[in-house]
Scaffold this motif. Sequence first.
Motif, PDB file in Angstrom:
ATOM      1  N   TYR A 187      28.719  -4.785 -30.684  1.00 46.24           N
ATOM      2  CA  TYR A 187      28.986  -3.492 -30.055  1.00 46.24           C
ATOM      3  C   TYR A 187      30.179  -3.623 -29.105  1.00 46.24           C
ATOM      4  O   TYR A 187      30.627  -4.731 -28.771  1.00 46.24           O
ATOM      5  CB  TYR A 187      27.754  -2.977 -29.306  1.00 46.24           C
ATOM      6  N   ARG A 188      30.668  -2.481 -28.669  1.00 45.61           N
ATOM      7  CA  ARG A 188      31.796  -2.469 -27.729  1.00 45.61           C
ATOM      8  C   ARG A 188      31.422  -1.796 -26.417  1.00 45.61           C
ATOM      9  O   ARG A 188      31.672  -2.318 -25.343  1.00 45.61           O
ATOM     10  CB  ARG A 188      32.992  -1.749 -28.357  1.00 45.61           C
ATOM     11  N   SER A 211      30.351   3.870 -28.750  1.00 46.83           N
ATOM     12  CA  SER A 211      30.849   3.552 -30.088  1.00 46.83           C
ATOM     13  C   SER A 211      29.736   2.999 -30.978  1.00 46.83           C
ATOM     14  O   SER A 211      28.652   2.649 -30.509  1.00 46.83           O
ATOM     15  CB  SER A 211      32.011   2.558 -30.010  1.00 46.83           C
ATOM     16  N   LYS A 267      34.641  -5.018 -31.859  1.00 50.67           N
ATOM     17  CA  LYS A 267      33.361  -5.135 -31.163  1.00 50.67           C
ATOM     18  C   LYS A 267      33.395  -6.438 -30.360  1.00 50.67           C
ATOM     19  O   LYS A 267      33.258  -7.517 -30.912  1.00 50.67           O
ATOM     20  CB  LYS A 267      32.194  -5.168 -32.154  1.00 50.67           C
ATOM     21  N   ASN A 307      28.874   1.887 -24.748  1.00 52.22           N
ATOM     22  CA  ASN A 307      27.683   2.702 -24.996  1.00 52.22           C
ATOM     23  C   ASN A 307      27.961   3.993 -25.754  1.00 52.22           C
ATOM     24  O   ASN A 307      27.072   4.841 -25.899  1.00 52.22           O
ATOM     25  CB  ASN A 307      26.963   3.022 -23.680  1.00 52.22           C
ATOM     26  N   TRP A 334      24.084  -8.619 -33.627  1.00 50.19           N
ATOM     27  CA  TRP A 334      24.232  -7.251 -33.119  1.00 50.19           C
ATOM     28  C   TRP A 334      25.595  -7.165 -32.425  1.00 50.19           C
ATOM     29  O   TRP A 334      25.838  -7.847 -31.440  1.00 50.19           O
ATOM     30  CB  TRP A 334      23.097  -6.962 -32.159  1.00 50.19           C
ATOM     31  N   ASN A 392      27.312   0.784 -33.245  1.00 46.50           N
ATOM     32  CA  ASN A 392      26.751  -0.564 -33.177  1.00 46.50           C
ATOM     33  C   ASN A 392      26.582  -1.088 -34.595  1.00 46.50           C
ATOM     34  O   ASN A 392      26.107  -0.369 -35.487  1.00 46.50           O
ATOM     35  CB  ASN A 392      25.390  -0.548 -32.482  1.00 46.50           C
TER      36      ASN A 392
END
Length: 357
Positions: free
Chosen positions: A328-329, A333, A238, A331, A326, A335
């Motif tokens: 993430y990688r 994968s 991420k 939209n 938070w 979160n």
Amino acid sequence: MLKELKVFLPLAEKVRARNPTLTILNYIAVHDGRMIITDLNHWLSIPVEDERDYTVPYDVIKQVMKSRPSSLDIDIQSDNNLEIHYDQNTVGCQCTDIEEYPSLPKGKFKMIGIWTGAMIMQIHKQLQHASTDELKPALQGVWIKHEKGTCQSCTTDGHTLEYISDLDPDQKAVINADFEGIVSPKCLQILTKVRIDQIRVAADDNLIQFYLPHYMILTSRLIDEHYPDFKAILKQDKNCQLLVNKKAVLKAIEASIPFMNKETCLSRLVLQNGSIGLFTTDHERNLSFETSIEHNGHAKQPIEVGFNLKLLQKTLKSIPGEDIVWKYRDNHSANLFVASDDNRKINLIMPVRLEED
């Protein structure tokens, strides 16, 4: 018998099968010096000073105990009949053949540790992230593993997930043997009805056993299914990380919920440096809503991601503390969300694919 019934029946009410297909499951059994009730996946038993073997209708004994009798005695008659004498009263009823009653499972149980009441409450609370789909039995329970002296747990319904890497950070429990299994939700619900500081736990390949107060034993069948490899998802890189205030995000979600589509609960979040934009649309009611949430962190480049707002709200409420990291990688994968000051608990939510994706 009366003393044992007083402590046994409240838990037996949680164990007994509702509308069972087998009539025998509407009975309590007394066999080999123990009182037993089962739904075929869970067994509750308590020792009694009665060497006879017989069954008693559950609803009858429950009704008798509602009167809070000061004395109780059971007299076995011929032809599978019995009489329950309590105070100045006598109830006659029919019992079933004890040979038909499911016996207590005889596994090769090994003591795996001592859990605390706080651990059990944490595990039970995770059920909010478990599935209610009967076609996915593995996801209905809680995956629990003993490893290297720690106890970890996970629940997921395929959309949200909660993983706790250490259920006993204060080391008040005893984890003295390796174990891995999926514990049923009903077993955990029963355990939360018992006021305990610590509880001894044993297991074999297919069963888990809890030694309760008053020498009661709760035996539960482990869910015999393969649990998904959730750790592979948690390990995915991420490369973006935001630091958000939980209260601010929840406030924005609560403000947007009245204006979202009630069926999809869909929202669009634009994650970018400095702020998060939250947008909802309900075409049926010709409504739209937008707001923004400030954050600290590095978004690299703006991305637009879809979320079910109700699931996002549930996920954020599960995390302790005021500030949340938070991760993430992209939209598509998963979160990840963790408390900024405690990374033992990891919550995950899968995004919703937006129409233009």
